[in-house]
Design a protein around this motif. Structure first.
Motif, PDB file in Angstrom:
ATOM      1  N   UNK A 230       0.830  -1.213   0.000  1.00 19.93           N
ATOM      2  CA  UNK A 230       0.000   0.000   0.000  1.00 19.93           C
ATOM      3  C   UNK A 230       0.857   1.253   0.000  1.00 19.93           C
ATOM      4  N   UNK A 231       0.301   2.295  -0.574  1.00 23.44           N
ATOM      5  CA  UNK A 231       1.054   3.542  -0.712  1.00 23.44           C
ATOM      6  C   UNK A 231       0.555   4.633   0.225  1.00 23.44           C
ATOM      7  N   UNK A 232      -0.556   4.399   0.912  1.00 24.57           N
ATOM      8  CA  UNK A 232      -1.042   5.389   1.865  1.00 24.57           C
ATOM      9  C   UNK A 232      -1.393   4.693   3.171  1.00 24.57           C
ATOM     10  N   UNK A 233      -1.646   5.456   4.195  1.00 25.65           N
ATOM     11  CA  UNK A 233      -1.928   4.906   5.516  1.00 25.65           C
ATOM     12  C   UNK A 233      -3.346   5.259   5.956  1.00 25.65           C
TER      13      UNK A 233
ATOM     14  N   UNK B  75      -5.902   3.539   6.729  1.00 30.09           N
ATOM     15  CA  UNK B  75      -6.631   2.470   7.403  1.00 30.09           C
ATOM     16  C   UNK B  75      -7.028   1.331   6.487  1.00 30.09           C
ATOM     17  N   UNK B  76      -8.138   0.703   6.836  1.00 31.23           N
ATOM     18  CA  UNK B  76      -8.601  -0.474   6.097  1.00 31.23           C
ATOM     19  C   UNK B  76      -8.919  -0.118   4.647  1.00 31.23           C
ATOM     20  N   UNK B  77      -9.382   1.085   4.383  1.00 34.11           N
ATOM     21  CA  UNK B  77      -9.682   1.456   2.995  1.00 34.11           C
ATOM     22  C   UNK B  77      -8.419   1.417   2.133  1.00 34.11           C
ATOM     23  N   UNK B  78      -7.270   1.743   2.713  1.00 34.46           N
ATOM     24  CA  UNK B  78      -6.034   1.668   1.921  1.00 34.46           C
ATOM     25  C   UNK B  78      -5.686   0.215   1.602  1.00 34.46           C
ATOM     26  N   UNK B  79      -6.058  -0.707   2.494  1.00 40.68           N
ATOM     27  CA  UNK B  79      -5.824  -2.130   2.210  1.00 40.68           C
ATOM     28  C   UNK B  79      -6.697  -2.585   1.055  1.00 40.68           C
ATOM     29  N   UNK B  80      -7.933  -2.140   1.036  1.00 35.10           N
ATOM     30  CA  UNK B  80      -8.865  -2.497  -0.043  1.00 35.10           C
ATOM     31  C   UNK B  80      -8.353  -1.932  -1.367  1.00 35.10           C
ATOM     32  N   UNK B  81      -7.947  -0.664  -1.366  1.00 34.96           N
ATOM     33  CA  UNK B  81      -7.462  -0.030  -2.602  1.00 34.96           C
ATOM     34  C   UNK B  81      -6.166  -0.660  -3.104  1.00 34.96           C
TER      35      UNK B  81
END
Length: 109
Positions: free
Chosen positions: A37-40, A42-48
């Protein structure tokens, strides 16, 4: 591909902390997402980061609170794995491992 095979062989050591295979597979998704992942955000960054469907968001949230993941066992297993993998690089004082958070800086220059 060789790097991901090595990555899997390493994180497979965390399998004992998961009650079921499904839980372990979600753990793999989470760890792989955290790896790339390239951003932090939360869980939405894991999904993206994994181009997962939006409905996976709730499954990931549940994963973090699931009784199928034995958190104390995961912590013990993770700690043992890190000590084993990075034994040569750990700072020791009087035979004890010294762990620092936000204190040890590596200068790339």
């Amino acid at each position: 591909m060789e790097l991901w095979i090595l990555w899997y062989q390493t994180v497979a050591a965390l399998r004992p902390a998961c009650a079921r295979t499904r839980t372990f597979l979600w753990l793999l998704v989470v760890l792989a997402a955290m790896t790339v992942r390239t951003d932090l955000a939360g869980v939405t960054s894991l999904v993206r980061s994994h181009w997962l469907r939006p409905r996976c968001y709730h499954r990931l949230l549940y994963f973090f609170h699931s009784p199928a993941l034995d958190l104390p066992k995961l912590i013990r297993t993770w700690t043992a794995l890190v000590v084993r993998l990075f034994a040569r690089h750990l700072v020791r004082v009087n035979g004890r491992v010294v762990l620092l958070a936000d204190g040890l800086k590596a200068n790339g220059t």
